[in-house]
Design an enzyme around this catalytic site. Structure first.
Site, PDB file in Angstrom:
ATOM      1  CE  LYS A 196      -3.498   2.366   2.737  1.00  0.00           C
ATOM      2  NZ  LYS A 196      -4.475   2.261   3.822  1.00  0.00           N
ATOM      3  CE  LYS A 249      -5.984   1.866  -0.407  1.00  0.00           C
ATOM      4  NZ  LYS A 249      -6.423   1.920   0.956  1.00  0.00           N
TER       5      LYS A 249
HETATM    6  C1  PBG Z   1      -7.402   3.153   5.695  1.00  0.00           C
HETATM    7  C2  PBG Z   1      -7.685   3.147   4.246  1.00  0.00           C
HETATM    8  C3  PBG Z   1      -7.471   4.154   3.278  1.00  0.00           C
HETATM    9  C4  PBG Z   1      -8.008   3.676   2.082  1.00  0.00           C
HETATM   10  C5  PBG Z   1      -8.490   2.406   2.338  1.00  0.00           C
HETATM   11  N1  PBG Z   1      -8.251   2.083   3.667  1.00  0.00           N
HETATM   12  C6  PBG Z   1      -6.953   5.528   3.409  1.00  0.00           C
HETATM   13  C7  PBG Z   1      -5.579   5.812   3.774  1.00  0.00           C
HETATM   14  O1  PBG Z   1      -4.729   4.944   3.955  1.00  0.00           O
HETATM   15  O2  PBG Z   1      -5.330   6.999   3.922  1.00  0.00           O
HETATM   16  C8  PBG Z   1      -8.079   4.431   0.788  1.00  0.00           C
HETATM   17  C9  PBG Z   1      -9.088   3.950  -0.188  1.00  0.00           C
HETATM   18  C10 PBG Z   1      -9.431   4.892  -1.293  1.00  0.00           C
HETATM   19  O3  PBG Z   1      -8.792   5.941  -1.510  1.00  0.00           O
HETATM   20  O4  PBG Z   1     -10.394   4.575  -2.010  1.00  0.00           O
HETATM   21  N2  PBG Z   1      -6.119   3.158   6.110  1.00  0.00           N
END
Ligand code: PBG
Length: 327
Positions: A196, A249
Site C-alpha cells: 500500500k 493499492k
Molecule cells: C485506511 C484506508 C485508506 C483507504 C483504504 N483504507 C486511506 C488511507 O490509507 O489513507 C483508501 C481507499 C481509497 O482511496 O479509495 N487506512
C-alpha cells in the site's frame, strides 16, 4: 517468419463477433468488491462530494443496499465506518457495538450470501486520524498490533467473512492470524493490503471516511510510490505471515506492481481502484471531457489484464449493471 502482407493483424478486428472471440480479458461482476461507507449518524445518508454516486450510509439503509449489490452479482462488499465518537486509541474499532460491527450484522442478516470484508485500521476511529496509536508524533508500530487484532476479532465475531488489514504496520498479518486463531477463527481469511503506497489518490476517501491525519502524513508507514522492489518485499513478508489474499493499492499507477506480483505469487491478487482514480474519471466525465463510462471499463479491464483477480472499485455497481444489460 511471415510478415506483412501475409500477416495482417486487422483480420481479427473486422467484426464485433470476431473481436469478441479473440478478446483476452473479460470483466465480470464476480471479481468486484464494492466499498461501503457506513455512518453512525442516523439521518446520515449523504452523497460524498468528491465521489459522485457514492454515499455515506446510515445503518437503516444497509439492508436494501446489500440486497441491490447481491442482485447485481457482486459477491462482496468492503466496509468502512464513520463513528460518532473518536479517541486517541480508536476504541470504536474494537467495541462490539461499534458502527462496523453493527453494519456487519445488518448486512449478514439482509444478504447472507454476500461476503462481508472489513477494513482493519484505526484511522477512521482515532481523533488524530493516524492508522495506529501515537507515541509523540510517530505511530507506535508494536503497540498498534494488539489493537488491530482486537478490531479484527470484533469484526469476525459480528460476522465478517474476510478481514482486510490496511494500517501498514509491520507484523500486522501475524498479529491478526494469532489473534483470530486464538479466538477460534482459524478459518477466516486475511486479505492483506500488502503493498500500500502513500498515495495522493486517497484524497477523496479521506473526505468520505473523515480520516485526514491531523498532524503529519502517512509516509512513515505507507510505501514510497517510487519503489517497486520494496513492494515485492512487503508482499513476501505478508505471505510469510500467512496472508490468504494479497493486495496492491492503488491500482492504476501501479499496474507494473500488480503484474510483478502476479508473476511472483500464486495467491489470489486484489487491486484497489481507489477513490482518486474514481473521482478523476467522474469529474472529467461531468465536464464532458471524456466518456466516463467507457473510461471506467477500460481502466478496470487494464487492472485485470495486469493480473488482478479481485478488483475493489467504486464503479462496481455501475459496471455490473452494464455487464448485465449486455448479456
Ligand atoms: C485506511 C484506508 C485508506 C483507504 C483504504 N483504507 C486511506 C488511507 O490509507 O489513507 C483508501 C481507499 C481509497 O482511496 O479509495 N487506512
Amino acid at each position: 517468419m511471415a510478415g506483412f502482407p501475409i500477416v495482417r493483424l486487422r483480420r481479427l478486428r473486422g467484426s464485433e463477433s470476431v473481436r469478441r472471440m479473440v478478446q483476452e480479458t473479460r470483466l465480470s461482476a464476480s471479481e468486484f468488491v464494492y466499498p461501503l461507507f457506513v455512518t453512525e449518524d442516523p439521518g446520515g445518508r449523504k452523497e460524498i462530494e468528491p465521489m459522485p454516486g457514492c454515499f455515506q450510509l446510515p445503518l437503516s439503509d444497509l439492508a436494501a443496499e446489500a440486497q441491490e449489490i447481491a442482485s447485481l452479482g457482486i459477491p462482496s462488499v468492503l466496509l468502512f465506518g464513520l463513528p460518532n465518537e473518536k479517541d486517541p486509541l480508536g476504541m470504536q474499532a474494537y467495541d462490539s457495538q461499534g458502527i462496523i460491527q453493527q453494519a456487519v450484522r445488518a448486512i449478514k442478516k439482509a444478504a447472507p450470501g454476500l461476503a462481508v470484508m472489513t477494513d482493519v485500521c484505526l484511522c477512521e476511529y482515532t481523533d488524530h486520524g493516524h492508522c495506529g496509536v501515537l507515541r509523540g508524533e510517530s505511530v507506535d508500530n508494536d503497540a498498534t498490533l494488539e489493537l488491530l487484532a482486537k478490531a479484527a476479532i470484533a469484526q469476525v465475531e459480528a460476522g465478517a467473512d474476510i478481514v482486510g488489514p490496511s494500517a501498514m504496520m509491520d507484523g500486522q498479518i501475524a498479529a491478526l492470524r494469532k489473534g483470530l486463531d486464538g479466538a477460534g477463527y482459524s478459518e477466516t481469511p486475511i486479505m492483506a493490503y500488502a503493498s500500500k503506497y502513500a498515495s495522493a489518490f486517497y484524497g477523496p476517501f479521506r473526505v468520505a471516511a473523515d480520516s485526514v491525519p491531523q498532524v503529519g502524513d502517512r509516509r512513515g508507514y505507507q510505501m514510497d510510490p517510487a519503489n517497486a522492489r520494496m513492494a515485492l518485499r512487503e508482499l513476501e513478508q505478508d505471505v510469510e505471515e500467512g496472508a490468504d489474499i494479497l493486495m496492491v493499492k492503488p491500482a492504476l499507477s501501479y499496474l507494473d506492481v500488480i503484474s510483478k506480483a502476479r508473476e511472483r505469487f500464486p495467491h489470489p491478487l486484489a487491486a484497489y481502484n481507489v477513490s482518486g482514480e474514481y473521482s478523476m474519471i467522474k469529474a472529467a466525465g461531468d465536464r464532458g471531457w471524456l466518456d466516463a463510462d467507457r473510461v471506467a471499463v477500460e481502466v478496470l479491464t487494464s487492472i485485470k489484464r495486469a493480473g488482478a483477480d479481485i478488483i475493489i472499485t467504486y464503479f462496481a455497481k455501475d459496471v455490473a449493471r452494464w455487464l448485465k444489460d449486455e448479456a
